[in-house]
Design an enzyme around this catalytic site. Structure first.
Site, mmCIF file in Angstrom:
data_model
loop_
_atom_site.group_PDB
_atom_site.id
_atom_site.type_symbol
_atom_site.label_atom_id
_atom_site.label_comp_id
_atom_site.label_asym_id
_atom_site.label_seq_id
_atom_site.Cartn_x
_atom_site.Cartn_y
_atom_site.Cartn_z
ATOM 1 N N ASP A 64 35.255 17.223 36.396
ATOM 2 C CA ASP A 64 35.660 16.761 34.527
ATOM 3 C C ASP A 64 33.713 15.984 34.412
ATOM 4 O OD1 ASP A 64 36.417 16.039 32.304
ATOM 5 O OD2 ASP A 64 38.257 15.646 32.742
ATOM 6 N N SER A 103 38.968 18.631 27.474
ATOM 7 C CA SER A 103 39.487 19.278 29.091
ATOM 8 C C SER A 103 40.697 19.057 28.772
ATOM 9 C CB SER A 103 39.169 17.847 29.798
ATOM 10 O OG SER A 103 38.057 17.495 29.832
ATOM 11 N N THR A 161 43.364 17.459 32.532
ATOM 12 C CA THR A 161 42.948 18.151 33.139
ATOM 13 C C THR A 161 44.020 19.023 34.130
ATOM 14 O OG1 THR A 161 40.817 17.380 33.284
ATOM 15 C CG2 THR A 161 41.034 19.249 34.618
ATOM 16 N N GLU A 221 40.522 18.033 40.863
ATOM 17 C CA GLU A 221 39.949 17.104 39.965
ATOM 18 C C GLU A 221 39.177 16.374 40.422
ATOM 19 O OE1 GLU A 221 39.814 15.827 35.312
ATOM 20 O OE2 GLU A 221 41.594 15.329 36.867
ATOM 21 N N ASP A 247 34.983 21.840 33.048
ATOM 22 C CA ASP A 247 35.658 21.813 33.132
ATOM 23 C C ASP A 247 34.688 22.192 31.480
ATOM 24 O OD1 ASP A 247 35.355 19.657 32.306
ATOM 25 O OD2 ASP A 247 37.586 18.840 32.144
ATOM 26 N N HIS A 248 33.423 21.579 31.238
ATOM 27 C CA HIS A 248 32.691 21.046 29.623
ATOM 28 C C HIS A 248 31.140 20.576 30.199
ATOM 29 C CE1 HIS A 248 34.248 17.642 29.279
ATOM 30 N NE2 HIS A 248 35.312 17.956 29.048
ATOM 31 N N HIS A 287 30.805 15.154 25.095
ATOM 32 C CA HIS A 287 31.017 16.125 25.647
ATOM 33 C C HIS A 287 29.715 17.222 25.229
ATOM 34 C CE1 HIS A 287 35.464 16.070 26.729
ATOM 35 N NE2 HIS A 287 34.507 15.265 27.022
#
Lengths: 529, 233
Positions: free
Chosen positions: A67, A117, A180, A348, A394-395, A490
């Protein structure tokens, strides 16, 4: 073959000429170039790739998600890992970076340039992009409005794997109801509806995420007539608060709140799970985890923290003890691979993201290294001819590697230029670190504090700090940030996807994030009759 | 600095409090379960802060902005903060922190006992539950005057002054009513809480977005706040 003799007669001399030419060209290369480790390693990698004959169908799929693990995080983590091993650092690889197939992934949500997420994991699990903040639903919903969910629920890869009869598992170091992991099994128009106390009035037609996890088997069977599934086989993470009633009597041994549970409906979902799966094992600490026999266990439910699990660096400070991500991965694979039909497992590392939000590179990189260790276990303990391993984020985060540090310069240290022994200085005469953040809480020196989140007790700091006498490599050092914010954010650039095993060859180029689902679907033939 | 105690005789604790508390009332207050209202004065600025102790928990409440910082100790001895934003009925749950006794004392007493040992105790007023001890001294650039209620482990008067500013904290009211005290710790039960680590993922929520963009109203290490809720340096 339809080649004519004439064509062959022309082609053979040409091939000979080519071979001679190639030989001559090879001779042109000086020994210093040909014998260089860089050259030899690169040549061998190309030869390995030429001989690849990757199958397209897999028995098992493991999806690893770091993550917030953007590309700069990978680079810095691999350098830190190498430097901890006594090497210069830059030349190394994280375990999954050695996979033959990789791609850049576009992460934007339907309504957001920089994603969250919930939207990104939903894309990976369902094959469609959706809005930020919603889990397991299409973009047709209005976030937070329960009445809009009907008809917008997606079917996830994990649900399809269940229906196909595969074993399934979800593992996270975050709360298991966090966005997530939740996107693998739940549908919610609000990622924060982790238990019923988080839901406003007028949402009685929607189920909170924790309830959906425990009711997974029943909900899936009710949704699709004739479907008979046996429920998620392995669930491990944090987030006990969302499963326990708001009653002190239900507290666990290592509760940090006076009343650990948040549920206001009186339900104890832990005991409900135990009733549903009397053959299953519920564990909440290291001792219980260690006692699990993976050859006889068919259902495992582990909730190791009231909220998120600890950072890897802070794990030894947990009251009751927590397993590491690699330990949970090992346990999950060993249980799931008892199913002859195969399995789907989502793993995760949830706290890379949290450390970045706190502006603490040490914990972000340290958790990334632990994440790579978990992937390494999967590599070492699965058959690459039958298990597709996908590793992605995810990012990204606004985490940068900057300046002109010399080779081998400590990645968490101050920039020391080529040929120098003293740190480089900025226009104001102050040294600066190699890694930093574009925004966030900024400089804080918390020395050996291993909990990145301790910084939230402090004010954001703007402007350059004089770090001349500060050891920036300690766990408690929080890097400087350009834009002072209460939490680092993010980032919107692409992240990477790495693949090994059957179907891995689908991972190439620049792709949309929802392609991850389609790669899983192709490999496991989830939607084929 | 050697601590010297001058017993000045038996003065009633009532006279030590700004409002009418009888000696009997003072002795009825439990150090574990009480409410204490303080007035902070810094220059021309005045504001109130309420200190509450109940069942091992402690809360500091300021009214402008309406913020409650509540701490409890976990089974491992760590200290855990929950920060409530009372006007919005929201709160942030922080990860428990390893902390020493001095930090807990800052939450529960506003000052540390270590500070008292560095000052000179020069007057004891009253006895038993009515006793108050006056301290004074200089540490660095700061001059201190403190009146301490040892039975309640409670600050009655505090003045810290230097060349730039003077901060005065004065106990104005003591609350012993159990219902009132417990209510202070129960009123936030229905607040919407968020884990500190999740704030960065909730930028779409206007309230948390404001927190992200403006910075938090912070937990105070010393328990002293400016009128805007920020710690007095």
């Amino acid at each position: 073959m339809g080649y004519s003799k004439k064509l062959l007669s022309v082609a053979v001399p040409s091939l000979l000429a080519l071979a001679v030419s190639a030989s001559l060209q090879a001779d042109v290369l000086p020994q210093s170039q040909k014998n260089s480790a860089w050259f030899v390693d690169g040549q061998q990698q190309v030869k390995d790739n030429v001989t690849l004959a990757t199958k397209t169908r897999a028995k098992n799929v493991i999806l690893f998600v770091g993550d917030g693990m953007g590309i700069s995080t990978l680079t810095a983590a691999r350098i830190l890992k190498g430097q901890r091993a006594g090497n210069l650092g830059e030349e190394g690889y994280l375990s999954f970076e050695k996979f033959q197939y990789s791609a850049l992934v576009k992460t934007y949500n339907v309504d957001a340039q920089t994603p969250d997420s919930a939207g990104t994991m939903t894309a990976m699990m369902s094959g469609i992009k959706t809005d930020a903040g919603v889990v397991g639903v299409a973009a047709g919903v209005e976030r937070g409005k329960c009445s809009t969910i009907k008809g917008n629920e997606v079917v996830t890869a994990l649900q399809l794997a269940e229906i196909k009869g595969l074993a399934t598992g979800v593992v996270s170091t975050a709360r298991i109801t966090h966005a997530t992991p939740a996107a693998t099994y739940a549908s919610s128009v609000e990622r924060n509806w982790e238990d019923i106390s988080d839901m406003p009035e007028g949402t009685s037609d929607c189920q909170d995420i924790a309830l959906q996890l425990v009711n997974f088997e029943r909900n899936l069977e009710q949704r699709f007539s004739g479907v008979d599934v046996d429920g998620i086989d392995v669930v491990m993470g944090g987030g006990r608060r969302h499963f326990l009633p708001k009653d002190k009597a239900a507290n666990s041994l290592d509760a940090v709140s006076e009343i650990e549970g948040d549920r206001t409906d009186g339900l104890n979902l832990v005991t409900q799970w135990q009733t549903q799966y009397p053959q299953g094992n519920y564990v909440m600490d290291q001792q219980g985890f260690d006692a699990i026999d993976t050859e006889t266990t068919t259902k495992l439910f582990g909730l190791f923290n009231e909220s998120h699990m600890q950072y890897e660096a802070d794990r030894s400070n947990d009251i009751a003890g927590e397993p590491s991500l690699s330990e949970m991965t090992e346990k999950a694979i060993k249980i799931l691979d008892n199913n002859d039909k195969g399995y789907f497992l989502s793993v995760e590392s949830g706290r890379i993201d949290h450390a970045h939000h706190a502006g603490n590179a040490y914990n972000a990189l340290n958790d990334t290294i632990e994440f790579a260790k978990a992937v390494q276990f999967a590599i070492d303990n699965t058959d690459p001819s039958e298990t597709l391993i996908l590793v992605t984020a995810d990012h990204s985060h606004v985490f940068t590697i900057a300046g002109y540090p010399k080779r081998g310069n400590p990645i968490l240290g101050k920039v020391v230029g080529i040929g120098n022994t003293e740190p480089s200085k900025d226009a104001n005469g102050k040294p600066y670190t190699t890694v930093g953040y574009t925004n966030g809480l900024g400089f804080h020196d918390l020395n050996n504090e291993t909990n990145a989140d301790a910084v939230y007790d402090l004010d954001p700091v703007s402007g350059r700090a004089d770090i001349s006498d500060v050891d920036t490599t300690t766990p408690g050092y929080h890097q400087e940030a350009l834009v002072p914010l209460g939490s680092e954010t993010h980032a919107g650039e692409d992240i990477t996807l790495h693949a090994q095993g059957p179907g891995a060859q689908m991972v190439q180029g620049v792709m949309e994030q929802n392609m991850v689902f389609h790669i899983i679907n192709q490999a496991l033939a989830l939607t084929e009759k | 600095m050697k601590k010297t105690i001058l017993v000045m005789g038996l003065l009633s604790s009532v006279s030590l409090l700004s409002h009418a508390h009888t000696a009997h009332q003072l002795c009825d207050v439990s150090p574990q379960q009480l409410g204490a209202v303080y007035q902070f004065t810094q220059g021309v600025k005045h504001y109130d802060m309420k200190l509450w102790r109940y069942n091992g928990k402690v809360a500091q409440v300021i009214s402008q902005p309406a913020i409650t910082n509540q701490w409890n100790k976990t089974v491992s001895g760590s200290q855990r903060l929950v920060q409530y934003f009372d006007h919005y009925q929201r709160g942030i749950e922080y990860q428990p922190q390893r902390a020493n006794d001095a930090q807990w004392q800052r939450h529960t007493q506003l000052i540390t006992e270590q500070l008292l040992t560095q000052l000179t105790a020069d007057e004891v007023v009253g006895t038993g539950c009515q006793q108050a001890v006056k301290y004074h001294g200089k540490i660095g650039d700061n001059q201190y005057q403190v009146t301490w209620l040892p039975q309640l482990q409670l600050l009655k008067y505090y003045q810290q002054s230097n060349a730039k500013q003077t901060l005065t904290i004065e106990l104005t009211r003591l609350i012993a009513d159990q219902a009132t005290i417990s209510q202070q710790f129960n009123r936030q039960h229905d607040y919407q809480l968020i884990d500190f680590a999740d704030i960065g993922d909730n930028e779409s929520d206007p309230f948390w977005a404001k927190m992200i963009n403006m910075g938090y109203v912070t937990q105070s290490a010393g328990g002293f706040y400016q009128a805007d809720g920020r710690e007095i340096k």
